[in-house]
Enzyme design. Structure first.
Site, PDB file in Angstrom:
ATOM      1  N   ASN A  16       0.842  -1.215   0.000  1.00  0.00           N
ATOM      2  CA  ASN A  16       0.000   0.000   0.000  1.00  0.00           C
ATOM      3  C   ASN A  16       0.870   1.255   0.000  1.00  0.00           C
ATOM      4  OD1 ASN A  16      -3.030  -0.461   0.145  1.00  0.00           O
ATOM      5  ND2 ASN A  16      -2.251  -2.009   1.565  1.00  0.00           N
ATOM      6  N   MET A  92       1.507  -2.965  12.169  1.00  0.00           N
ATOM      7  CA  MET A  92       0.967  -4.062  12.973  1.00  0.00           C
ATOM      8  C   MET A  92       1.149  -3.845  14.472  1.00  0.00           C
ATOM      9  SD  MET A  92      -0.347  -5.826  10.666  1.00  0.00           S
ATOM     10  CE  MET A  92      -0.775  -7.403  11.390  1.00  0.00           C
ATOM     11  N   ILE A  94      -0.474  -2.096  17.900  1.00  0.00           N
ATOM     12  CA  ILE A  94      -1.633  -1.393  18.456  1.00  0.00           C
ATOM     13  C   ILE A  94      -1.159  -0.113  19.123  1.00  0.00           C
ATOM     14  CG2 ILE A  94      -3.473  -1.522  20.197  1.00  0.00           C
ATOM     15  CD1 ILE A  94      -3.762  -4.474  19.456  1.00  0.00           C
ATOM     16  N   ASN A 109      -6.399   4.637   8.231  1.00  0.00           N
ATOM     17  CA  ASN A 109      -5.979   3.235   8.188  1.00  0.00           C
ATOM     18  C   ASN A 109      -6.715   2.549   7.042  1.00  0.00           C
ATOM     19  OD1 ASN A 109      -4.748   0.777   9.082  1.00  0.00           O
ATOM     20  ND2 ASN A 109      -6.688   0.193  10.032  1.00  0.00           N
ATOM     21  N   HIS A 111      -8.100  -1.358   6.053  1.00  0.00           N
ATOM     22  CA  HIS A 111      -8.381  -2.648   6.685  1.00  0.00           C
ATOM     23  C   HIS A 111      -8.991  -3.566   5.623  1.00  0.00           C
ATOM     24  CE1 HIS A 111      -9.403  -5.305  10.033  1.00  0.00           C
ATOM     25  NE2 HIS A 111     -10.548  -5.519   9.419  1.00  0.00           N
ATOM     26  N   LEU A 146     -10.111  -0.132  18.205  1.00  0.00           N
ATOM     27  CA  LEU A 146      -9.530  -0.808  17.045  1.00  0.00           C
ATOM     28  C   LEU A 146     -10.542  -0.958  15.890  1.00  0.00           C
ATOM     29  CD1 LEU A 146      -6.793  -2.148  16.390  1.00  0.00           C
ATOM     30  CD2 LEU A 146      -7.828  -4.327  17.061  1.00  0.00           C
ATOM     31  N   GLN A 175      -7.555  -3.932  -4.830  1.00  0.00           N
ATOM     32  CA  GLN A 175      -8.474  -2.802  -4.633  1.00  0.00           C
ATOM     33  C   GLN A 175      -7.928  -1.816  -3.593  1.00  0.00           C
ATOM     34  OE1 GLN A 175     -10.748  -2.501  -6.916  1.00  0.00           O
ATOM     35  NE2 GLN A 175      -9.902  -4.444  -7.627  1.00  0.00           N
ATOM     36  N   GLU A 176      -7.212  -2.341  -2.589  1.00  0.00           N
ATOM     37  CA  GLU A 176      -6.589  -1.439  -1.610  1.00  0.00           C
ATOM     38  C   GLU A 176      -5.689  -0.442  -2.333  1.00  0.00           C
ATOM     39  OE1 GLU A 176      -4.785  -3.236   1.867  1.00  0.00           O
ATOM     40  OE2 GLU A 176      -6.100  -4.964   1.746  1.00  0.00           O
TER      41      GLU A 176
HETATM   42  C1  GRF Z   1      -3.165  -4.920   3.992  1.00  0.00           C
HETATM   43  O1  GRF Z   1      -3.980  -6.027   3.748  1.00  0.00           O
HETATM   44  C2  GRF Z   1      -3.903  -3.903   4.803  1.00  0.00           C
HETATM   45  O2  GRF Z   1      -5.269  -3.883   4.547  1.00  0.00           O
HETATM   46  C3  GRF Z   1      -3.670  -4.375   6.216  1.00  0.00           C
HETATM   47  O3  GRF Z   1      -2.350  -4.863   6.201  1.00  0.00           O
HETATM   48  C4  GRF Z   1      -1.994  -5.265   4.898  1.00  0.00           C
HETATM   49  C5  GRF Z   1      -0.774  -4.497   4.546  1.00  0.00           C
HETATM   50  O4  GRF Z   1      -0.192  -4.904   3.340  1.00  0.00           O
HETATM   51  N1  GRF Z   1      -3.903  -3.308   7.142  1.00  0.00           N
HETATM   52  P1  GRF Z   1       0.996  -4.055   2.723  1.00  0.00           P
HETATM   53  O5  GRF Z   1       2.121  -4.033   3.756  1.00  0.00           O
HETATM   54  O6  GRF Z   1       0.493  -2.693   2.413  1.00  0.00           O
HETATM   55  O7  GRF Z   1       1.415  -4.817   1.499  1.00  0.00           O
END
Ligand code: GRF
Length: 216
Positions: A16, A92, A94, A109, A111, A146, A175-176
């Site tokens: 991302n 990752m 919290i 964020n 998700h 969260l 899609q992200e």
């Molecule tokens: C993605 O699936 C995102 O939605 C989640 O963690 C993953 C991160 O992937 N929060 P990347 O490190 O961006 O490839």
């Protein structure tokens, strides 16, 4: 006009982050990536950021006695790079309440589910066990609870009968990579407004905050 300065927090792969870096190379993109911070020293995303000429640093939670002191160290580093918007991209760790309160309204964020379904970890596994026919991803403002902040935009994908966590995750991830750069653009353009019902995105075509992909 000056571009919005974005700081990205990662812990791993950074796909991302890479999508945001790529989007920000377009001359008309209204945001620039000011820095990338990972809490994991060997996160592959750090190399991608450095290769793109972006300041990329490690701030390890292991070097801090508690969550809040780690969060304060993150925040100071972001501020020293002039960051105006913080983007969590596979981060990752919290956060303590302090961080989302400090960056309230300026912290996003992504998700990998259609929130409020399937919060927390192993999200694709949760979707497969529930037998849903549609899943996707959500970009939301971060609040102390969260995966609970107001939703800005979502992208929906089909869940297919022979999906595994990996195939579903890959479909969602594509899609992200469309959704996050789009939302960061809206943020930079000042279109994202908090209302009593959550978040409204001003002056975009009707339906722009929901992407669909029927791709297998
Ligand atoms: C993605 O699936 C995102 O939605 C989640 O963690 C993953 C991160 O992937 N929060 P990347 O490190 O961006 O490839």
């Amino acid at each position: 006009m000056a571009k919005l300065k974005v700081g990205i927090l990662i812990s791993g792969r950074g796909s991302n982050m890479a999508a945001l870096i790529k989007a920000a190379t377009a001359p008309d993109y209204p945001a620039e990536i000011a820095c990338v911070i990972s809490n994991v020293a060997d996160a592959p995303g750090l190399g991608i950021a450095r290769q793109a000429g972006i300041a990329a640093m490690v701030i390890s939670h292991k070097d801090h006695p508690d969550r809040e002191s780690f969060d304060r160290a993150l925040s100071s580093a972001l501020e020293s790079h002039g960051v105006e918007l913080v983007v969590l991209a596979g981060f990752m760790r919290i956060l303590s309440r302090w961080f989302p309160e400090r960056w309230a309204g300026r912290l996003l964020n992504i998700h990998p589910s259609l929130l409020p379904a399937f919060r927390g970890r192993h999200v694709e596994r949760q979707a497969l066990s529930a037998g849903v026919r549609v899943s996707g991803c959500t970009v939301h403002l971060v609040v102390p609870d969260l995966d609970a902040g107001p939703i800005v935009a979502q992208a929906a994908v089909p869940v297919l009968p022979n999906d595994t966590e990996e195939t579903l995750s890959a479909r969602i991830l594509r899609q992200e990579h469309r959704l996050y750069p789009m939302v960061v653009r809206w943020f930079a353009e000042g279109r994202i407004v908090e209302t009593s019902r959550g978040v409204e995105v001003k002056d975009v075509p009707a339906g722009a905050t929901l992407l669909f992909s029927a791709e297998p």
